[in-house]
Structures are given as C-alpha cells and as structure tokens.
Design a protein around this motif. Structure first.
Motif, mmCIF file in Angstrom:
data_model
loop_
_atom_site.group_PDB
_atom_site.id
_atom_site.type_symbol
_atom_site.label_atom_id
_atom_site.label_comp_id
_atom_site.label_asym_id
_atom_site.label_seq_id
_atom_site.Cartn_x
_atom_site.Cartn_y
_atom_site.Cartn_z
ATOM 1 N N PHE A 127 0.836 -1.202 0.000
ATOM 2 C CA PHE A 127 0.000 0.000 0.000
ATOM 3 C C PHE A 127 0.872 1.254 0.000
ATOM 4 C CE2 PHE A 127 -3.006 3.188 1.453
ATOM 5 C CZ PHE A 127 -4.109 2.850 0.691
ATOM 6 N N PHE A 164 1.753 2.049 -3.385
ATOM 7 C CA PHE A 164 0.681 2.811 -4.031
ATOM 8 C C PHE A 164 0.796 4.291 -3.682
ATOM 9 C CE2 PHE A 164 -3.487 4.753 -3.183
ATOM 10 C CZ PHE A 164 -3.958 4.847 -4.481
ATOM 11 N N LEU A 205 -5.798 -0.019 -6.589
ATOM 12 C CA LEU A 205 -6.489 -0.167 -5.307
ATOM 13 C C LEU A 205 -7.326 -1.437 -5.277
ATOM 14 C CD1 LEU A 205 -7.570 3.468 -4.464
ATOM 15 C CD2 LEU A 205 -6.080 1.995 -3.138
ATOM 16 N N VAL A 206 -7.973 -1.762 -6.409
ATOM 17 C CA VAL A 206 -8.773 -2.989 -6.445
ATOM 18 C C VAL A 206 -7.871 -4.202 -6.224
ATOM 19 C CG1 VAL A 206 -10.177 -4.457 -7.912
ATOM 20 C CG2 VAL A 206 -10.571 -2.013 -7.887
ATOM 21 N N LEU A 257 -4.980 -4.269 -4.712
ATOM 22 C CA LEU A 257 -4.537 -4.251 -3.316
ATOM 23 C C LEU A 257 -5.626 -4.780 -2.400
ATOM 24 C CD1 LEU A 257 -2.767 -0.826 -2.826
ATOM 25 C CD2 LEU A 257 -1.800 -3.083 -2.647
ATOM 26 N N GLY A 258 -6.869 -4.350 -2.662
ATOM 27 C CA GLY A 258 -7.982 -4.798 -1.839
ATOM 28 C C GLY A 258 -8.145 -6.306 -1.911
ATOM 29 N N LEU A 259 -8.065 -6.845 -3.124
ATOM 30 C CA LEU A 259 -8.187 -8.290 -3.292
ATOM 31 C C LEU A 259 -7.094 -9.012 -2.509
ATOM 32 C CD1 LEU A 259 -9.025 -8.946 -7.033
ATOM 33 C CD2 LEU A 259 -10.288 -9.728 -5.038
ATOM 34 N N TYR A 311 -5.333 -7.938 0.000
ATOM 35 C CA TYR A 311 -5.504 -7.798 1.441
ATOM 36 C C TYR A 311 -6.624 -8.710 1.925
ATOM 37 C CZ TYR A 311 -6.342 -6.029 6.050
ATOM 38 O OH TYR A 311 -6.504 -5.955 7.400
ATOM 39 N N GLY A 312 -7.720 -8.751 1.160
ATOM 40 C CA GLY A 312 -8.828 -9.612 1.551
ATOM 41 C C GLY A 312 -8.419 -11.075 1.612
ATOM 42 N N LEU A 313 -7.507 -11.477 0.707
ATOM 43 C CA LEU A 313 -7.078 -12.871 0.664
ATOM 44 C C LEU A 313 -6.087 -13.197 1.764
ATOM 45 C CD1 LEU A 313 -6.496 -13.445 -3.140
ATOM 46 C CD2 LEU A 313 -8.119 -14.645 -1.702
ATOM 47 N N LEU A 345 -0.403 -6.432 4.038
ATOM 48 C CA LEU A 345 0.012 -5.597 2.922
ATOM 49 C C LEU A 345 1.519 -5.595 2.772
ATOM 50 C CD1 LEU A 345 -2.448 -2.667 3.464
ATOM 51 C CD2 LEU A 345 -2.325 -4.084 1.444
ATOM 52 N N PHE A 401 -15.349 -1.006 -2.352
ATOM 53 C CA PHE A 401 -14.727 -2.322 -2.464
ATOM 54 C C PHE A 401 -13.683 -2.513 -1.373
ATOM 55 C CE2 PHE A 401 -11.343 -5.021 -4.138
ATOM 56 C CZ PHE A 401 -12.055 -6.168 -4.404
ATOM 57 N N LEU A 402 -12.829 -1.487 -1.203
ATOM 58 C CA LEU A 402 -11.794 -1.571 -0.173
ATOM 59 C C LEU A 402 -12.436 -1.756 1.199
ATOM 60 C CD1 LEU A 402 -9.035 1.063 -0.906
ATOM 61 C CD2 LEU A 402 -8.900 -1.400 -1.048
ATOM 62 N N VAL A 424 -13.504 -5.210 1.768
ATOM 63 C CA VAL A 424 -12.428 -6.191 1.818
ATOM 64 C C VAL A 424 -12.192 -6.697 3.236
ATOM 65 C CG1 VAL A 424 -9.912 -6.121 1.826
ATOM 66 C CG2 VAL A 424 -11.140 -5.727 -0.268
ATOM 67 N N ARG A 430 -14.217 -7.689 5.204
ATOM 68 C CA ARG A 430 -15.409 -8.506 5.469
ATOM 69 C C ARG A 430 -16.541 -7.628 6.002
ATOM 70 N NH1 ARG A 430 -11.957 -10.838 3.262
ATOM 71 N NH2 ARG A 430 -11.134 -12.929 3.657
#
Lengths: 508, 115
Positions: free
Chosen positions: A133, A136, A177-178, A180-182, A184-186, A190, B44-45, B48, B50
């Motif tokens: 991040f 970014f 950002l998308v 990064l979000g994916l 981070y979610g996984l 970061l 979306f962020l 993320v 949840r």
C-alpha cells in the motif's frame, strides 16, 4: 542502531526537505532556491551511492518506520535492487536538474523545483518501500508531482495531453487499489514479504482470486511501464511536455518495470502454488508488440521528441521481453539494459532540447534546417546518444543487448525473442539514421534564416554528462554486470528477503 | 436480500457507470466517471475487511469478534488521494477548455454543431 542505519530514509527525507525549503526560498531569491534544489539532488545522489556501497555486502537491510516491526508497521527495505535504482534515479535527477537550471527551463512556470523534488521523493520511496500500500502511496506522490511537471510551461497542446495523462493514471490508480484490496482480503497483510508467504498457504479455492489480483497488479505496472496495449498515453505525453521534463520521465516507465521485478518473484514466485508466475504468459507477447511499435515509431516519428518517446517505449518493450523469462540470468541482463535504456532515453530528450533551442522556428521537426550554431557538436551528441539508445557497439546499449541475447539462449521462446531484439535494432538504426541525416546533414534548400537566440554552449553540459555516464557504464560494464547478476540472484532468493523483513530486529 | 449482494451490486453499478462515463468524449463526463469509479473502489476496499455489523474495530471489553480496522484506514487514504486527484482533474479540464475552446478529451473540436 547507529546513525548510519538511518541513512536508508535519507533518499526520502532529503527531497522532502529540499522541496519545502526551495518553495520558501524561491519566492524571494530565485538563484539561491535553484542552487539549493540542485544541492538537494547532489546530496540525494551521494546518499544513494553510500547506500549502494552498503548494499554491496549482499545483506538485506530493513528499516522499520516508527519502530513498528513488519508485518504490522511499514518497513523500508534496502537491497541491491533498490540501491541500484536509487542511484540511477538520483543520477538522472541531478543531470536533468542541472540541465533545467542551465537552460532556464525552471523559470517557464511556477514551482518547478518543489515539484521536481517531490517527483524524486516519490521515485525513491517507491524503490525503498517494502509495503504494497505504501508503494501505491509513493506511486501517487510521483504521479501528482509528474502532473505538475508535465504541464510546466503550459500551452494548449500540453494541457490536452495532460488531461489524457491524468485521466489514464487515475484509472490506473483505481485498478491498483482494487488489486490491493483483493490481496488484502485474501492474505490479511500488505507487507510484500508477508504476502508472499501467505499466498503460498492459501486454500485451493482462493487460487483464482489470487491470480486475478496478480494480473490486475501486473496490468497497473504495465500501464506505468507503457506496455502495449496500455501504452497510448506515453508518446503523446512525452512529445507534448518540455524535453527536460520528459528526460526525467525516462525513469517513470522503469518504475513499472522495477515494481514487476520486485513484486512478481516475491509475491507470485515459484513457491506460491496456483498464483506462481501468473503474469508470464501475457508479458512476453505484449512486450514483443511494444518493442516493434516503439522502434517502428522511431522510424515514423515526425519530431525529435516523438521519436525519443517511441525509443523509450521500444527499450521498455525489449527489456520486459527478456524479463518475462523470469530467470536470474535474464533478469540480470534486463537490469543492465535498464540502466543503459534509462540514461540513453533521457539523453535523447536532452539532445532534442538542445537541438530545439538552436533550430528556432524549426523546433524539433525532422526536416532539413539551415546551418545553426553548434550544429557539429549537437550532431555528434545525437549520434552517440542514438548509438547508445539502439544498442550498437561500442556503447553500453550493445553490451546490454548482447547480455540479453545470451541470457535467453535456452529460453523456450528464444527465436521470437532474438528476432524481436535484432529486428527492432535494425528498425531503430534506420529510424535514427533518417532523423539524424535529415536534421544534421541535409542542407535546407533556400529557406529563411533561423530565428534562434541560442549561441552559448553551456547547455551542452547536461547531455554530455548523460553521455559520460553511459561511457562510464560501458567502461565498467564488467563490474556492473557482476552487480546486476548478484542483484538478480538476490531478487530470486525470495526466502532471504522474507526472512530479513519478518525477523527484523531493526528500528528499535 | 443479503448485505453482500447489496454491496456487490452497488459496486458493480458504480463501476459500470464509471467506466461508461470515463469513455465519453467530453472532459466533464470523464471527471464524473472517475468520481464514480473512485466511489466503487472505496466501497470495495471497505468491503475487503469482510462485512460485519455492530463489531468494535479496536478493543472493547468482553468482545471476541472485531471488525478489521485496516481497510478503513486504507479507504481514508484512498479518499484523500482521489479527492485531490478529482480536484486537479476538474481544474485541468476547465483550464484546457478555456485554452483550447473545446472540452473534447482528444482535443478535436466538434465539426457538426451538437445540441
């Protein structure tokens, strides 16, 4: 922790402080402000060289900002790759800044020096950070500064190109950002090192998402590196902006390449299961088209700046083509070529600037011109720069291309890679021969006299310095290629990077 | 209708609108498109971390489940950056319109007089 360990933040702190000081001083004392700004560049270069010497012992140094250890805090990581990129960026920044001050390009608008320093800040930060991040954020810093620099001096054409440049990069940031979000979610982290470890441990159902995130991330880096089909912003932007700014931008495409070299082996490397080397199948074909289109553009360009922009495009294409093999040998060769391509690309723009200043109303158009002051010197500079940019002997571009060819002897796509590199070299030779002979050899028939004020030769200093750096690179090609080989080995030993970052006791 | 479906379709609609508007030929529509895109990215962020309801982000006595505070910090950073970017692109679009007399993104004025 000694004072020397804090040197890692110097490449970020020095431009930040210089930018603020230059902003304040420039209001009253223009010369002092410009001198301070140049001094800041030199100080950054010295710090980068000191870091390069430090990094040559093969250790990976981690600096935890605020004493927060990875993976919870943001870390700066100094290894051979980041040190080399720091030196390259600082060297380029110093040369370009000197040229801007000598040619008074910095007086064509407001705030050239602070914007320039923030650009360096963003570049240096992107090379040092170990957090995705944060990468970014530094990308945004360098982009925002580049928007200002790109529009420096203004004019309708520049503003139009500027709108497209800004819009493309905002969309790129959204995609970043998308991704990064994916990720981070996984993975829930970061930090790049931590992320690499966790991607390898993902449950099998998440493999698809990891692949998507990897491809999105690569797409963003490819946008920065101007890889076909995401290249359309580059020629127009670089041809419309001031040549001295475009010279600094020569390193911008290389930031995308750097980010790929940093992120892909670490996060999407061999051990990461389903997501391993996910960008590879896309990278090589795109790079082939980029190289062809780039050097084809050199052949068809109507102006010196346009052909220089396409040369930057083509060199990025050929180096990504070799990089796409993802072997240490290929990466080492690509890194060597990257150093040469950055310096040569910047030198092309600087020489174009010098020629434009002398050719008066002819500008940078590739047409025969009446004889202008210093034609021989500029012509020789242009010749040498083109030799370096295309990769002909005796300059380092040739060595770089030779290394790249040798590194891909055993690659499965060897015929395609060799055909592209050799073919584009030929196209580039023809293209530069055409523009050079039209401008510097052919006498204009008739034609009015030149409206040109430039008589002094002081502005040849910076292009000559850039060329001098290329000559040095040629002379010391042996040690430099040893260095890039060691760098590539370090990049591909991702477990060492992970161990250094995650077990760091530094910063406390 | 679940919360997930609602958020996902909201993001999808915003992205669709954003992409459509960003591809338009006039700068004002492009700026609006970029704004919609950044809304979508921010949502979306946010998702993320949840989708959870009624959970404390940092610490509360006797609570076992927490919301993830990090995406909220990321969204905050992203909002600040996109806000600055949007302001810049508005000024740039305006300036470019005033200088060249056309608000076409590619800089070519309309030949036929459109309404």
């Amino acid at each position: 922790m000694t004072a020397f360990d804090h040197l890692i933040v110097a490449p970020i702190v020095i431009p930040a402080v210089t930018a603020a000081v230059a902003l304040l001083v420039m209001r009253r004392r223009r010369r002092l402000g410009a001198a301070l700004s140049l001094a800041g560049c030199v100080a950054g270069l010295l710090a980068a060289v000191a870091l390069l010497v430090t990094a040559s012992d093969d250790a990976i140094r981690v600096y935890a900002i605020g004493g927060w250890r990875a993976p919870f805090g943001i870390v700066l990581v100094l290894d051979r790759l980041s040190a080399a990129m720091l030196v390259l960026a600082s060297l380029l920044g110093t040369i370009v800044m000197a040229h801007a001050v000598i040619t008074a390009a910095d007086r064509k608008g407001w705030h050239f020096h602070p914007l320039f320093q923030f650009q360096l800040l963003g570049l240096n930060g992107a090379f040092l950070t170990g957090d995705l991040f944060n990468l970014f954020v530094f990308f945004e810093v360098l982009l925002i500064a580049s928007y200002g620099l790109m529009l420096h001096g203004q004019g309708a054409a520049r503003l139009k190109a500027g709108v497209a440049y800004v819009v493309v990069n905002i969309v790129g940031s959204a995609i970043f950002l998308v991704a990064l979000g994916l990720l981070y979610g996984l993975t829930g982290t970061l930090n790049m090192a931590d992320m690499g470890v966790r991607i390898a441990m993902l449950p099998s159902g998440d493999g698809g998402l990891a692949r998507i995130a990897g491809l999105l991330l690569t797409a963003v880096f490819a946008l920065k590196a101007a890889l076909v089909p995401l290249h359309l912003w580059l020629p127009r932007t670089y041809a419309a902006t001031m040549p001295v700014v475009a010279a600094l931008f020569a390193i911008m495409t290389k930031v995308g390449v750097y980010a790929m070299i940093r992120v892909v082996p670490l996060v999407f490397g061999a051990t990461t299961g389903e997501a391993a080397w996910v960008p590879s199948p896309w990278l090589a074909p795109a790079a082939i088209v980029t190289a062809l289109l780039g050097f084809g553009g050199v052949l068809s360009g109507r102006g010196l700046r346009e052909s220089a922009a396409f040369a930057v495009l083509g060199s990025t294409g050929s180096l990504l083509l070799v990089l796409a093999a993802w072997t240490p040998a290929a990466t080492a060769a690509a890194l060597f070529y990257l150093i040469n391509a950055t310096l040569a690309g910047a030198a092309l723009f600087l020489v174009a600037d010098v020629a434009m200043r002398r050719r008066g109303q002819y500008g940078d158009a590739i047409v025969p011109t009446p004889r202008f002051a210093g034609q021989d010197a500029v012509g020789l500079l242009y010749l040498a720069t083109c030799i370096a940019a295309i990769g002909l002997p005796p300059l380092s571009g040739f060595i770089g291309k030779l290394l790249m060819l040798r590194a891909t002897v055993d690659a499965p796509a060897q015929p395609a890679i060799w055909a592209t590199i050799l073919g584009t070299t030929l196209i580039g030779v023809v293209g530069f021969a055409r523009s050079g002979s039209a401008i510097f050899w052919k006498p204009a028939d008739g034609g009015a006299g030149l409206v040109s004020a430039e008589r002094s030769r002081a502005d040849l200093t910076a292009p000559a310095a850039a060329l001098g750096a290329i000559v040095l690179l040629t002379v010391f090609a042996g040690p430099v290629s040893d260095w890039t080989a060691a760098t590539a080995r370090q990049v591909f030993a991702a477990d060492r990077y992970v161990a250094a970052v995650l077990s760091s006791e530094a910063g406390r | 209708m679940s919360l997930e479906f609602l958020i996902a379709s909201a993001i999808g609609a915003l992205v669709a609108g954003g992409v459509y508007l960003s591809l338009r030929a006039r700068t004002f529509q492009v700026v609006l498109g970029l704004t919609l895109l950044s809304y979508a990215v921010n949502l979306f962020l946010f998702a993320v971390g949840r989708l959870t309801v009624d959970r404390p982000p940092l610490y509360a006595k006797g609570v076992a489940d927490y919301a993830d505070p990090l995406p909220q910090a990321l969204v905050l950073t992203a909002i600040v950056i996109t806000f600055g970017m949007t302001a810049l692109s508005v000024v740039l679009a305006l300036r470019s319109f005033l200088e060249s007399g056309s608000d076409q993104v590619d800089g070519i004025a309309d030949e036929e007089a459109e309404s």
